[in-house]
Scaffold this active site. Structure first.
Site, PDB file in Angstrom:
ATOM      1  N   GLU A 265       9.889   3.877  -7.782  1.00 51.05           N
ATOM      2  CA  GLU A 265       8.760   3.062  -7.314  1.00 51.05           C
ATOM      3  C   GLU A 265       7.888   3.998  -6.502  1.00 51.05           C
ATOM      4  O   GLU A 265       8.149   4.256  -5.336  1.00 51.05           O
ATOM      5  CB  GLU A 265       9.319   1.892  -6.495  1.00 51.05           C
ATOM      6  CG  GLU A 265       8.358   0.737  -6.375  1.00 51.05           C
ATOM      7  CD  GLU A 265       7.645   0.770  -5.043  1.00 51.05           C
ATOM      8  OE1 GLU A 265       6.478   1.220  -5.058  1.00 51.05           O
ATOM      9  OE2 GLU A 265       8.222   0.379  -4.025  1.00 51.05           O
ATOM     10  N   CYS A 299       2.407   0.920  -0.473  1.00 46.87           N
ATOM     11  CA  CYS A 299       2.167   1.434  -1.820  1.00 46.87           C
ATOM     12  C   CYS A 299       1.288   0.454  -2.587  1.00 46.87           C
ATOM     13  O   CYS A 299       0.658   0.825  -3.571  1.00 46.87           O
ATOM     14  CB  CYS A 299       3.470   1.739  -2.540  1.00 46.87           C
ATOM     15  SG  CYS A 299       4.578   0.385  -2.545  1.00 46.87           S
TER      16      CYS A 299
HETATM   17  C1  UN1 Z   1       5.847  -0.663  -0.400  1.00 50.27           C
HETATM   18  O1  UN1 Z   1       4.741  -0.475   0.106  1.00 50.27           O
HETATM   19  O2  UN1 Z   1       6.595   0.309  -0.682  1.00 50.27           O
HETATM   20  O3  UN1 Z   1       3.990  -6.062  -1.955  1.00 50.27           O
HETATM   21  C2  UN1 Z   1       6.420  -2.005  -0.636  1.00 50.27           C
HETATM   22  C3  UN1 Z   1       4.016  -5.612  -0.807  1.00 50.27           C
HETATM   23  C4  UN1 Z   1       5.318  -5.632  -0.073  1.00 50.27           C
HETATM   24  C5  UN1 Z   1       6.156  -4.455  -0.435  1.00 50.27           C
HETATM   25  C6  UN1 Z   1       5.469  -3.130  -0.376  1.00 50.27           C
HETATM   26  N1  UN1 Z   1       6.020  -6.849  -0.408  1.00 50.27           N
HETATM   27  O4  UN1 Z   1       3.019  -5.171  -0.245  1.00 50.27           O
END
Ligand code: UN1
Length: 512
Positions: A265, A299
């Site tokens: 990821e 992310c």
């Molecule tokens: C991440 O930034 O690695 O969808 C995860 C989202 C959160 C998870 C982010 N539930 O922004």
């Protein structure tokens, strides 16, 4: 007692900690310490002695032993223990959420939200523990039956990033635990305290249930030693990793070379299309949260806005008006909307990106610099930034983990989708439109090429019930909800003959 001491006491943290645990005492013997500083004030929060390679081996040895017990426990019993972990997290939600804000710098409502994700995934995994199901299949042979079963994989490695220092581990481990796999967690060296706190919470739950040591393990250590060891270790059948695309490429190579499995990821470059046919008030609120929330360090953060030319000027104007009101400061102060970046290196990345923006023909419409005077005298606070620039500028094609939002215009929906997809990453995406045709096109095979595609919903803040992950340079892995659990188990296809006569498939005859 100050806030930090209260948090530390409640979570079993001290000013000097060891970074290796398989559930029993904490230990580590590398002599190599990391200092953890508050990104907000710079205060030294604690020192952690990192795991040596020998410590790592001790931990994985325990995980291997624990697997024998854990896989034999019926999955619903494992689920019951994960349910209890969810109860423990409910009790510790406030204090753990505060630790996330203290160590990582996200604002408290987001720190608490992160712990809520952990609770949600525990509930989800505990229900799932009764339905880890495979289909029965029709056999072509008379009086035969086919079916699929799912079995535990073995100890797995989980590598997490600083930006979600507790939730991403829990998505992986709650699923892994109900699937029968011990977990060896290597947290980011920027946020080891969150990992130590999580381990302290879960080991109490495990001990109360007689779970042997080794099912939940933590190794705080250097990427170059412990990290590389994890990747090359064939005892860890699966490596689930969250982080940059650069890191993911290395993991893919090393784990791939031993034919291990990965869930990757990695970076995102998430865009929202703002149509002229949209509810612009909702679009504004979602774009604002997506771009400024977590100081642009998700992310899933919104990095690009692709706006219809007829609403472009007014929309950008309203975004700037919102940006002007952002209160930047201590993430634990309820009035703060944006905390610091994680460290000075992140500020350098932000500044370097802005140098590139100017060289590549971009215009800074708002922000573009560190806060002056800096809160707490720290260099970690920056202004959230809006930049007008072309999508094909090199800097727009790369993920900068900072609150920089690129804005650009489009004329037709096809042009918007083409711009949307013209980046190497493919994590999250969204369109704001009230046109059914535009929405359906965006979700169709001709539309968004991302793992997550939303309509009238922003790019960040996904719920745990859906599969989470993305395509292209985001790495293709899926964590969290839907059927992501399958990656944490091994599939077995079974053919059973209950008729007594031997029949070969495909009509083959083979007699002596
Ligand atoms: C991440 O930034 O690695 O969808 C995860 C989202 C959160 C998870 C982010 N539930 O922004």
């Amino acid at each position: 007692m100050g806030e930090k001491d209260r948090i530390f006491n409640a979570l079993g943290l001290k000013v000097a900690l060891s970074g290796a645990s398989y559930g029993d005492q904490w230990f580590a013997g590398s002599g190599d310490w990391i200092e953890v500083h508050s990104p907000t004030t710079g205060e030294l929060l604690a020192k952690v002695e990192q795991a040596s390679e020998a410590d790592y081996n001790t931990v994985v040895g325990q995980a291997m032993k624990a697997f024998e017990f854990w896989r034999a426990l019926p999955a619903p019993n494992r689920g019951e223990i994960v349910r209890q972990f969810g109860v423990a997290l409910r009790e510790k939600k406030d204090v753990l959420g505060r630790l996330v804000s203290l160590e990582m710098g996200k604002i408290l409502t987001e720190g608490l939200g992160e712990v809520q994700e952990m609770i949600d995934v525990c509930d989800y995994a505990s229900g799932l523990s009764r339905t880890l199901s495979g289909p029965t299949l029709q056999s072509e042979r008379p009086m035969h039956r086919m079916m699929e079963q799912w079995h535990p994989l073995g100890p797995i490695g989980v590598i997490t990033a600083f930006n979600f220092p507790v939730a991403v581990w829990s998505w992986n481990s709650a699923l892994a635990f109900v699937c029968g796999d011990p977990v060896v967690w290597k947290p980011s060296s920027k946020t080891p305290l969150c990992a130590i706190a999580c381990q302290n919470i879960i080991r109490e739950v495990f001990q109360a249930n007689g779970v042997p040591h080794g099912v939940s393990c933590v190794v705080v250590g250097r990427g170059s030693t412990v990290g590389e060891r994890i990747l090359a270790d064939s005892r860890l059948t699966l490596i689930s990793a969250t982080g940059s695309t650069r890191m993911g490429k290395r993991i893919g190579q090393v784990v791939g070379a031993r034919l291990g499995r990965t869930i990757l990821e990695l970076g995102g470059n998430n865009a929202l299309i703002i149509s002229d046919k949209a509810d612009l008030t909702g679009a504004l609120a979602s774009a604002f949260f997506g771009a400024v929330g977590t100081a642009g360090q998700r992310c899933t953060s919104t990095r690009r806005l692709i706006i219809h030319e007829s609403v472009y000027d007014s929309f950008v104007h309203k975004m700037i008006a919102n940006y002007e009101k952002v209160k930047i400061g201590d993430p634990l102060d309820p009035k703060t909307l944006m905390g610091p970046l994680i460290d000075e290196e992140a500020v350098s990345d932000y500044q370097n990106a802005l140098v590139a923006v100017r060289q590549q023909g971009g215009t800074v419409l708002y922000g573009g610099k560190a806060l002056d005077p800096p809160p707490f005298g720290r260099r970690t606070f920056v202004l959230p930034t809006i930049v007008e620039i072309r999508n094909d500028a090199e800097i727009v094609q790369t993920e900068t983990f900072a609150p920089i939002l690129y804005v650009m215009k489009y004329r037709t929906i096809d042009e918007a989708i083409a711009l949307h997809n013209a980046v190497p990453q493919g994590l999250s995406s969204g369109i704001f439109t009230d046109s059914v045709a535009e929405a359906e096109k965006f979700l169709s095979f001709k539309g968004s090429d991302c793992g997550i595609a939303n309509v009238n919903v922003g790019t960040s803040g996904a719920e745990i019930g859906g599969a989470f992950g993305g395509e292209k340079e985001t790495g293709g892995g899926r964590e969290s909800g839907s059927d992501s659990w399958k990656a944490y188990m091994r599939r077995q296809t079974n053919t059973l003959n209950w008729g007594g006569e031997i029949h070969l498939a495909q009509g083959v005859e083979f007699h002596s």
